[in-house]
Design an enzyme around this catalytic site. Structure first.
Site, PDB file in Angstrom:
ATOM      1  N   HIS A   1       0.842  -1.206   0.000  1.00 34.70           N
ATOM      2  CA  HIS A   1       0.000   0.000   0.000  1.00 34.70           C
ATOM      3  C   HIS A   1       0.876   1.255   0.000  1.00 34.70           C
ATOM      4  CE1 HIS A   1      -3.091  -2.633   2.274  1.00 34.70           C
ATOM      5  NE2 HIS A   1      -3.611  -2.398   1.084  1.00 34.70           N
TER       6      HIS A   1
ATOM      7  N   ARG B   1      -1.226  -5.750  -8.711  1.00 35.65           N
ATOM      8  CA  ARG B   1      -0.078  -6.590  -8.361  1.00 35.65           C
ATOM      9  C   ARG B   1       0.215  -7.586  -9.458  1.00 35.65           C
ATOM     10  NH1 ARG B   1      -2.812  -7.424  -2.610  1.00 35.65           N
ATOM     11  NH2 ARG B   1      -4.544  -6.999  -3.992  1.00 35.65           N
TER      12      ARG B   1
ATOM     13  N   SER C   1      -2.860  -7.911   2.449  1.00 39.92           N
ATOM     14  CA  SER C   1      -3.158  -7.838   3.886  1.00 39.92           C
ATOM     15  C   SER C   1      -3.504  -9.224   4.421  1.00 39.92           C
ATOM     16  CB  SER C   1      -4.321  -6.888   4.136  1.00 39.92           C
ATOM     17  OG  SER C   1      -3.992  -5.593   3.708  1.00 39.92           O
TER      18      SER C   1
ATOM     19  N   LYS D   1     -16.964  -8.006   7.342  1.00 40.25           N
ATOM     20  CA  LYS D   1     -15.817  -8.820   6.898  1.00 40.25           C
ATOM     21  C   LYS D   1     -14.969  -9.305   8.081  1.00 40.25           C
ATOM     22  CE  LYS D   1     -13.870  -7.904   2.288  1.00 40.25           C
ATOM     23  NZ  LYS D   1     -12.698  -7.194   1.722  1.00 40.25           N
TER      24      LYS D   1
END
Ligand code: ADP
Length: 167
Positions: free
Chosen positions: A19, A96, A134, A43
């Site tokens: 990030h 990515r 993450s 979540k």
């Protein structure tokens, strides 16, 4: 001249060096970047939205460079709505690998349909962080693996505190 303002939305649960790499690359492109932390209690995040924002506020001054202002905010609901409310011209996203592309393309096209005047700007991650997410960081750290160099030290400390509390 109007301000070139962008939002960089995400969960940031937690912030990774991937990030930070995208934020650093965005700095020369905008006058103001709002790091927009998604409030997603359903979540089951590791960190509350307040905790995620606090970590960002602590770490971002370390990468600030040049004139671009970095602001941390949180939001729930549609990213496109948040971007419009903030009068942003762009939504920054990191790519990515090819696997990110399909999802990001769909989101960018939907957001364009919702807000035709807001462009999604894709930036490519540095190779060394191209596998960092993450979720992977949380999994590896929770199982006792080393994540040094992939997340900021402060984040590692906070993750350790979290783990110790739940043990
Ligand atoms: P989301 O929950 O929407 O996937 P994330 O917090 O995971 O949000 O990520 C926010 C943004 O940061 C996304 O555009 C994502 O592609 C990008 N990103 C996450 N990790 C990396 C990384 N290692 N390198 C580059 N971009 C990344």
């Amino acid at each position: 001249m109007s301000l070139r303002r962008a939002i960089f939305p995400g969960s940031f649960d937690p912030l990774t060096n991937g990030h930070l790499d995208i934020i650093k690359r965005s700095l020369p492109l905008f006058d103001e970047i709002i790091i927009a932390v998604l409030n997603n209690p359903e979540k089951k995040p590791m960190f509350s939205v307040e905790e995620r924002c606090a970590m960002l506020r602590e770490i971002l001054p370390e990468i600030k460079n040049g004139k671009c202002a970095l602001i941390v905010d949180s939001f729930s609901g549609l990213t496109a709505d948040f971007a419009r409310q903030k009068d942003a011209q762009a939504i920054v996203r990191g790519i990515r690998a090819i696997s990110d592309y399909e999802y990001e393309l769909r989101m960018a096209l939907m957001n364009r349909r919702l807000e035709p005047n807001i462009e999604t700007v894709f930036l490519m991650a540095a190779e060394e962080y191209s596998y960092v997410s993450s979720n992977l960081m949380k999994q590896v750290f929770t199982l006792g693996g080393r994540v040094e160099g992939l997340i900021p030290e402060l984040v590692e400390t906070r993750m350790r505190e979290k783990l110790n509390k739940t043990l």
